[in-house]
Design a protein around this motif. Structure first.
Motif, PDB file in Angstrom:
ATOM      1  N   VAL A 156     -25.691  46.343 -30.757  1.00 31.94           N
ATOM      2  CA  VAL A 156     -24.391  46.888 -30.340  1.00 31.94           C
ATOM      3  C   VAL A 156     -24.308  46.746 -28.827  1.00 31.94           C
ATOM      4  CG1 VAL A 156     -22.879  48.891 -30.303  1.00 31.94           C
ATOM      5  CG2 VAL A 156     -24.401  48.510 -32.269  1.00 31.94           C
ATOM      6  N   LEU A 157     -23.384  45.909 -28.385  1.00 29.48           N
ATOM      7  CA  LEU A 157     -23.230  45.618 -26.964  1.00 29.48           C
ATOM      8  C   LEU A 157     -22.004  46.354 -26.423  1.00 29.48           C
ATOM      9  CD1 LEU A 157     -24.192  43.855 -24.538  1.00 29.48           C
ATOM     10  CD2 LEU A 157     -22.456  42.195 -25.249  1.00 29.48           C
ATOM     11  N   ASP A 158     -22.231  47.161 -25.404  1.00 27.16           N
ATOM     12  CA  ASP A 158     -21.120  47.804 -24.698  1.00 27.16           C
ATOM     13  C   ASP A 158     -20.778  46.927 -23.499  1.00 27.16           C
ATOM     14  OD1 ASP A 158     -19.318  49.325 -23.340  1.00 27.16           O
ATOM     15  OD2 ASP A 158     -20.559  51.134 -23.219  1.00 27.16           O
ATOM     16  N   SER A 159     -19.630  46.277 -23.570  1.00 28.95           N
ATOM     17  CA  SER A 159     -19.289  45.287 -22.542  1.00 28.95           C
ATOM     18  C   SER A 159     -18.941  45.900 -21.198  1.00 28.95           C
ATOM     19  CB  SER A 159     -18.111  44.439 -23.022  1.00 28.95           C
ATOM     20  OG  SER A 159     -16.922  45.212 -23.038  1.00 28.95           O
ATOM     21  N   GLY A 160     -18.485  47.159 -21.199  1.00 24.77           N
ATOM     22  CA  GLY A 160     -17.959  47.706 -19.962  1.00 24.77           C
ATOM     23  C   GLY A 160     -16.648  47.036 -19.604  1.00 24.77           C
ATOM     24  N   PRO A 161     -16.148  47.229 -18.382  1.00 23.89           N
ATOM     25  CA  PRO A 161     -14.860  46.635 -17.988  1.00 23.89           C
ATOM     26  C   PRO A 161     -14.982  45.146 -17.726  1.00 23.89           C
ATOM     27  CG  PRO A 161     -15.848  47.754 -16.120  1.00 23.89           C
ATOM     28  CD  PRO A 161     -16.736  48.054 -17.305  1.00 23.89           C
ATOM     29  N   ARG A 162     -13.865  44.462 -17.809  1.00 24.98           N
ATOM     30  CA  ARG A 162     -13.850  43.035 -17.494  1.00 24.98           C
ATOM     31  C   ARG A 162     -13.395  42.838 -16.050  1.00 24.98           C
ATOM     32  NH1 ARG A 162     -10.946  38.023 -20.811  1.00 24.98           N
ATOM     33  NH2 ARG A 162     -12.174  36.377 -19.790  1.00 24.98           N
ATOM     34  N   TYR A 163     -14.178  42.084 -15.307  1.00 27.68           N
ATOM     35  CA  TYR A 163     -13.828  41.797 -13.923  1.00 27.68           C
ATOM     36  C   TYR A 163     -12.793  40.663 -13.868  1.00 27.68           C
ATOM     37  CZ  TYR A 163     -17.493  44.737 -11.944  1.00 27.68           C
ATOM     38  OH  TYR A 163     -18.258  45.811 -11.563  1.00 27.68           O
ATOM     39  N   ARG A 164     -12.143  40.589 -12.724  1.00 27.41           N
ATOM     40  CA  ARG A 164     -11.116  39.569 -12.496  1.00 27.41           C
ATOM     41  C   ARG A 164     -11.443  38.787 -11.227  1.00 27.41           C
ATOM     42  NH1 ARG A 164      -6.578  40.036 -15.614  1.00 27.41           N
ATOM     43  NH2 ARG A 164      -6.606  41.838 -17.025  1.00 27.41           N
ATOM     44  N   PHE A 165     -10.795  37.628 -11.104  1.00 30.45           N
ATOM     45  CA  PHE A 165     -10.983  36.833  -9.895  1.00 30.45           C
ATOM     46  C   PHE A 165     -10.333  37.529  -8.705  1.00 30.45           C
ATOM     47  CE2 PHE A 165     -11.375  33.281 -12.986  1.00 30.45           C
ATOM     48  CZ  PHE A 165     -12.601  32.788 -12.560  1.00 30.45           C
ATOM     49  N   GLY A 166     -11.049  37.516  -7.586  1.00 30.75           N
ATOM     50  CA  GLY A 166     -10.477  37.998  -6.344  1.00 30.75           C
ATOM     51  C   GLY A 166      -9.956  36.837  -5.514  1.00 30.75           C
ATOM     52  N   GLU A 167      -9.861  37.041  -4.228  1.00 29.08           N
ATOM     53  CA  GLU A 167      -9.371  36.000  -3.337  1.00 29.08           C
ATOM     54  C   GLU A 167     -10.391  34.868  -3.224  1.00 29.08           C
ATOM     55  OE1 GLU A 167      -6.414  35.652  -1.893  1.00 29.08           O
ATOM     56  OE2 GLU A 167      -5.815  37.419  -3.053  1.00 29.08           O
ATOM     57  N   VAL A 168      -9.888  33.660  -3.019  1.00 30.86           N
ATOM     58  CA  VAL A 168     -10.724  32.472  -2.873  1.00 30.86           C
ATOM     59  C   VAL A 168     -10.666  32.017  -1.420  1.00 30.86           C
ATOM     60  CG1 VAL A 168     -11.154  30.113  -3.636  1.00 30.86           C
ATOM     61  CG2 VAL A 168     -10.243  31.805  -5.255  1.00 30.86           C
ATOM     62  N   ARG A 169     -11.835  31.833  -0.816  1.00 34.93           N
ATOM     63  CA  ARG A 169     -11.897  31.387   0.571  1.00 34.93           C
ATOM     64  C   ARG A 169     -12.655  30.068   0.655  1.00 34.93           C
ATOM     65  NH1 ARG A 169     -14.514  35.412   2.892  1.00 34.93           N
ATOM     66  NH2 ARG A 169     -16.502  34.386   3.344  1.00 34.93           N
ATOM     67  N   PHE A 170     -12.031  29.071   1.298  1.00 37.09           N
ATOM     68  CA  PHE A 170     -12.662  27.769   1.520  1.00 37.09           C
ATOM     69  C   PHE A 170     -13.215  27.743   2.940  1.00 37.09           C
ATOM     70  CE2 PHE A 170      -9.489  27.052  -1.749  1.00 37.09           C
ATOM     71  CZ  PHE A 170     -10.189  26.312  -2.690  1.00 37.09           C
ATOM     72  N   GLU A 171     -14.471  27.323   3.063  1.00 40.45           N
ATOM     73  CA  GLU A 171     -15.134  27.315   4.360  1.00 40.45           C
ATOM     74  C   GLU A 171     -15.572  25.913   4.737  1.00 40.45           C
ATOM     75  OE1 GLU A 171     -18.377  30.036   4.053  1.00 40.45           O
ATOM     76  OE2 GLU A 171     -17.093  31.824   4.133  1.00 40.45           O
ATOM     77  N   ARG A 172     -15.542  25.626   6.022  1.00 43.43           N
ATOM     78  CA  ARG A 172     -16.024  24.373   6.607  1.00 43.43           C
ATOM     79  C   ARG A 172     -15.335  23.157   5.984  1.00 43.43           C
ATOM     80  NH1 ARG A 172     -22.282  23.955   6.179  1.00 43.43           N
ATOM     81  NH2 ARG A 172     -21.834  22.150   7.504  1.00 43.43           N
ATOM     82  N   THR A 173     -14.038  23.201   5.868  1.00 45.16           N
ATOM     83  CA  THR A 173     -13.327  22.106   5.236  1.00 45.16           C
ATOM     84  C   THR A 173     -12.496  21.321   6.234  1.00 45.16           C
ATOM     85  OG1 THR A 173     -11.670  21.551   3.562  1.00 45.16           O
ATOM     86  CG2 THR A 173     -11.427  23.671   4.656  1.00 45.16           C
ATOM     87  N   VAL A 174     -12.331  20.024   5.979  1.00 50.91           N
ATOM     88  CA  VAL A 174     -11.492  19.174   6.811  1.00 50.91           C
ATOM     89  C   VAL A 174     -10.104  19.017   6.202  1.00 50.91           C
ATOM     90  CG1 VAL A 174     -13.455  17.880   7.734  1.00 50.91           C
ATOM     91  CG2 VAL A 174     -12.326  17.095   5.635  1.00 50.91           C
ATOM     92  N   LEU A 175      -9.912  19.576   5.014  1.00 53.25           N
ATOM     93  CA  LEU A 175      -8.637  19.464   4.319  1.00 53.25           C
ATOM     94  C   LEU A 175      -7.909  20.793   4.342  1.00 53.25           C
ATOM     95  CD1 LEU A 175      -9.855  17.360   1.264  1.00 53.25           C
ATOM     96  CD2 LEU A 175      -8.609  16.547   3.269  1.00 53.25           C
ATOM     97  N   GLY A 176      -6.599  20.740   4.112  1.00 51.46           N
ATOM     98  CA  GLY A 176      -5.783  21.932   4.184  1.00 51.46           C
ATOM     99  C   GLY A 176      -6.060  22.900   3.048  1.00 51.46           C
ATOM    100  N   ASP A 177      -5.959  24.192   3.362  1.00 47.13           N
ATOM    101  CA  ASP A 177      -6.194  25.217   2.374  1.00 47.13           C
ATOM    102  C   ASP A 177      -5.194  25.102   1.222  1.00 47.13           C
ATOM    103  OD1 ASP A 177      -7.890  27.794   2.084  1.00 47.13           O
ATOM    104  OD2 ASP A 177      -5.858  28.451   1.574  1.00 47.13           O
ATOM    105  N   GLU A 178      -3.948  24.782   1.538  1.00 45.09           N
ATOM    106  CA  GLU A 178      -2.923  24.660   0.495  1.00 45.09           C
ATOM    107  C   GLU A 178      -3.273  23.532  -0.477  1.00 45.09           C
ATOM    108  OE1 GLU A 178       1.860  23.642   0.052  1.00 45.09           O
ATOM    109  OE2 GLU A 178       0.988  24.066   2.032  1.00 45.09           O
ATOM    110  N   PHE A 179      -3.768  22.410   0.057  1.00 42.23           N
ATOM    111  CA  PHE A 179      -4.155  21.299  -0.806  1.00 42.23           C
ATOM    112  C   PHE A 179      -5.349  21.664  -1.675  1.00 42.23           C
ATOM    113  CE2 PHE A 179      -7.065  17.608  -1.233  1.00 42.23           C
ATOM    114  CZ  PHE A 179      -6.343  16.913  -2.190  1.00 42.23           C
ATOM    115  N   LEU A 180      -6.363  22.291  -1.104  1.00 39.23           N
ATOM    116  CA  LEU A 180      -7.563  22.624  -1.862  1.00 39.23           C
ATOM    117  C   LEU A 180      -7.259  23.612  -2.980  1.00 39.23           C
ATOM    118  CD1 LEU A 180     -10.147  22.884   1.047  1.00 39.23           C
ATOM    119  CD2 LEU A 180     -10.035  21.128  -0.718  1.00 39.23           C
ATOM    120  N   ARG A 181      -6.264  24.479  -2.785  1.00 40.78           N
ATOM    121  CA  ARG A 181      -5.931  25.440  -3.839  1.00 40.78           C
ATOM    122  C   ARG A 181      -5.333  24.758  -5.069  1.00 40.78           C
ATOM    123  NH1 ARG A 181      -6.772  30.543  -2.477  1.00 40.78           N
ATOM    124  NH2 ARG A 181      -7.164  30.954  -0.268  1.00 40.78           N
ATOM    125  N   ARG A 182      -4.919  23.516  -4.934  1.00 36.14           N
ATOM    126  CA  ARG A 182      -4.457  22.792  -6.120  1.00 36.14           C
ATOM    127  C   ARG A 182      -5.595  22.548  -7.109  1.00 36.14           C
ATOM    128  NH1 ARG A 182      -1.181  17.682  -3.640  1.00 36.14           N
ATOM    129  NH2 ARG A 182      -0.079  18.749  -1.945  1.00 36.14           N
TER     130      ARG A 182
END
Length: 585
Positions: free
Chosen positions: A196-222
């Motif tokens: 019997v497994l008690d799953s507890g709560p389900r987590y969700r995705f938080g904010e995504v941060r791109f580091e050390r990139t030469v490309l635009g953040d808007e493009f990478l989010r695609r």
């Protein structure tokens, strides 16, 4: 340290057992021959792994110590019982014998496993937030714990692991076991499992941060296949990792879920990127019996701007052709699966017995999904064909459609797989083309491993062009056969209809088939035998040509180097040599 010894001991015993897996006779243990009877398969293997008399390292140059042999033999029945329990056998009958003679010690164990313990009740449940998650409803019926079956301890551990792995993959990061029990009644030979497994709560995705990139953040989010606030799925992070790895922008990609920094049930994601050099230069030199000597130079700009646009320029010079080409690529809304390619080229090429100078300009939309790569194209081609002293200039406006599906176990030296390609293009005078025509081509390749080091390769090419009159069709849109990648034993593009002057002018139809058996003989060296059949024709009743031959193979890191000698079987042509290097799939 003392608690780790049984595990190390059993691992050592497993390694010792490997040497005798294929031998049903006594097990020689450096002076002690051990014979096990009554059990086979995984039971026999596990007994070997537990028997101290098998795993013990007796001195190789001296007789075994008698006291040690007798002590190990006395311990053997208890070890055999422990070895059988994971498979549900708790009441074995064991007959153990130890003999000493001129040829050394012999220990024999006759085992009657007895009736197995059976699972009479299995309780698999999930509580908590995952109770309504359909992924668990799908998993639980597939788990190996089934009431009525023989107890198999590894199945119990597998069920536990798969339930917990699914919980972690789907964001139930606080999952705990409320019940984790396997009860065994030796008297009744019945077992009851409860997970019997008690799953507890389900987590969700938080904010995504791109580091050390030469490309635009808007493009990478695609590249994201999730949004902040979506339920957490570990597979989505793997999708992101693979897509960025495959993009060719980065030499290193590290996608991390920062669970320790989770707030309000949301896990922030960090993507650390190390860009590849902006420019890549290529240089190639080679020789093939189709093309003669050839050389190519190129330059690719991997990222022209923050939106990930790229540019590739290349110049190719060979004995039968020269070409300068360029391609500008624009990633679209889902850059891992769709892109727009704008291309242009200028070159000269010998085609059949003619010569063609071509200028091309066009674009294509390339998308992938469902195992297929789809290409929608629109091209303009201006060709100047010279054949038999005549020059014909034609302009073609050609829409096209291409479909490719491939699956191989290795891209350089495959032993199993296939590739299917379908290409259609055409033109009509209504929309600016000098010639109305339609052209269809089907190609398929396959490879299959038949035995160790041996593989069969098959190839089929079919094509048809609809045009009237045929003479109006540019040389580049006609069909030809013959050469290294077509029908060996004949010159490049020589198997096609001829005009009244005996010049090869190409055909309306294409039919080529090939079958080859290849065998590695020593290291990366091998040999092959093959038969090729086909030609380009203007009438389906026209004869096709056949050639057979033998070849030498060398498996290199960039593909297979092939040296083939082929002889036509239906004519008086001399044997022909063919050289090629690359992936022939």
């Amino acid at each position: 340290m003392t608690r780790a010894r049984p595990t190390v001991r059993r691992i050592a015993a497993l390694l010792a057992g490997v040497a005798v897996l294929c031998w049903g006779g006594p097990v020689a243990a450096a002076g002690v021959a051990v014979e096990i009877e009554g059990v086979e398969g995984e039971l026999r293997d596990n007994v070997r792994a537990f028997l101290g008399i098998v795993q013990h390292e007796f001195p190789p140059d001296a007789a075994p110590d008698a006291r040690m042999v007798r002590r190990l033999h006395q311990e053997a029945p208890a070890e055999i019982r422990r070895a059988l329990r994971p498979f549900g056998y708790y009441r074995p009958e064991i007959e153990a014998r130890l003999e000493s003679g001129d040829e050394g010690w012999r220990a024999s164990y006759r085992i009657e496993p007895g009736p197995p313990v059976r699972l009479v009740d299995v309780d698999l449940r999930v509580t908590g937030a995952a109770a309504d998650d359909p992924a668990f409803d799908e998993l639980i019926p597939s788990l190996p714990l089934v009431a009525g079956e023989r107890l198999h301890h590894p199945d119990y551990e597998t069920a536990k692991a798969r339930l917990m792995e699914l919980a972690a993959d789907r964001g139930y990061l606080e999952a705990v076991w409320r019940q984790n029990v396997l009860r065994i009644d030796i008297d009744t030979l019945e077992a009851r499992a409860s997970l019997v497994l008690d799953s507890g709560p389900r987590y969700r995705f938080g904010e995504v941060r791109f580091e050390r990139t030469v490309l635009g953040d808007e493009f990478l989010r695609r590249y994201l296949r999730f949004q902040p606030g979506d339920p957490f799925l570990a597979g989505r992070l793997l999708d992101l990792q693979y897509a960025l790895d495959d993009s060719d922008y980065f030499r290193r990609v590290d996608v991390r879920a920062r669970r320790a920094d989770a707030r309000d049930g949301r896990i922030p994601i960090t993507v650390e990127l190390e860009a590849r050099p902006k420019h890549r230069y290529t240089f190639g030199i080679g020789f093939g019996t189709d093309t003669g000597p050839r050389v190519s130079v190129g330059r690719e700009t991997r990222y022209l701007n923050e939106r990930g646009h790229s540019l590739r320029m290349e110049a190719q010079v060979a004995a039968i052709s020269t070409r300068l080409s360029g391609q500008y690529t624009i990633p679209l809304a889902q850059p891992w699966r769709e892109r727009l390619e704008l291309h242009s080229s200028l070159g000269d090429e010998e085609i059949g017995d003619g010569d063609s100078r071509q200028f091309e300009l066009g674009g294509q939309l390339v998308t992938t999904g469902g195992g297929w790569q789809r290409t929608l194209s629109l091209d303009y081609q201006r060709s100047e064909d010279r054949l038999g002293g005549e020059v014909a200039t034609r302009n073609l406006v050609m829409p096209g459609l291409g479909l490719v599906r491939s699956r191989f176990d290795d891209l350089i030296y495959a032993t199993r797989g296939y590739r299917l390609a379908i290409d259609w293009n055409g033109g009509t005078e209504t929309f600016g083309s000098d010639v109305s025509f339609a052209r269809l081509r089907l190609g398929t390749n396959g490879v299959y491993r038949v035995w160790d080091g041996g593989r069969v390769l098959g190839r089929l090419q079919l094509g048809k062009v609809w045009v009237d009159p045929f003479e109006d069709l540019p040389l580049s849109q006609r069909f030809y056969a013959g050469g290294d990648q077509s029908v060996r034993g004949f010159a490049y593009q020589s198997l096609a209809p001829e005009n009244a002057d005996g010049e090869v002018i190409g055909g309306r139809y294409l039919a080529v088939a090939s079958l080859e058996l290849e065998q590695l003989i020593a290291g990366n060296w091998g040999a092959a035998v093959f038969v090729d059949h086909g030609a380009a024709v203007n009438d389906l009743d026209d004869d096709l040509r056949t050639a057979a031959g033998i070849g030498l193979r060398y498996r290199s890191p960039v593909g297979v180097f092939r040296v083939d000698v082929a002889q036509a079987t239906d004519g008086d042509e001399s044997p022909r040599l063919h050289l090629s290097l690359g992936v022939n799939l």
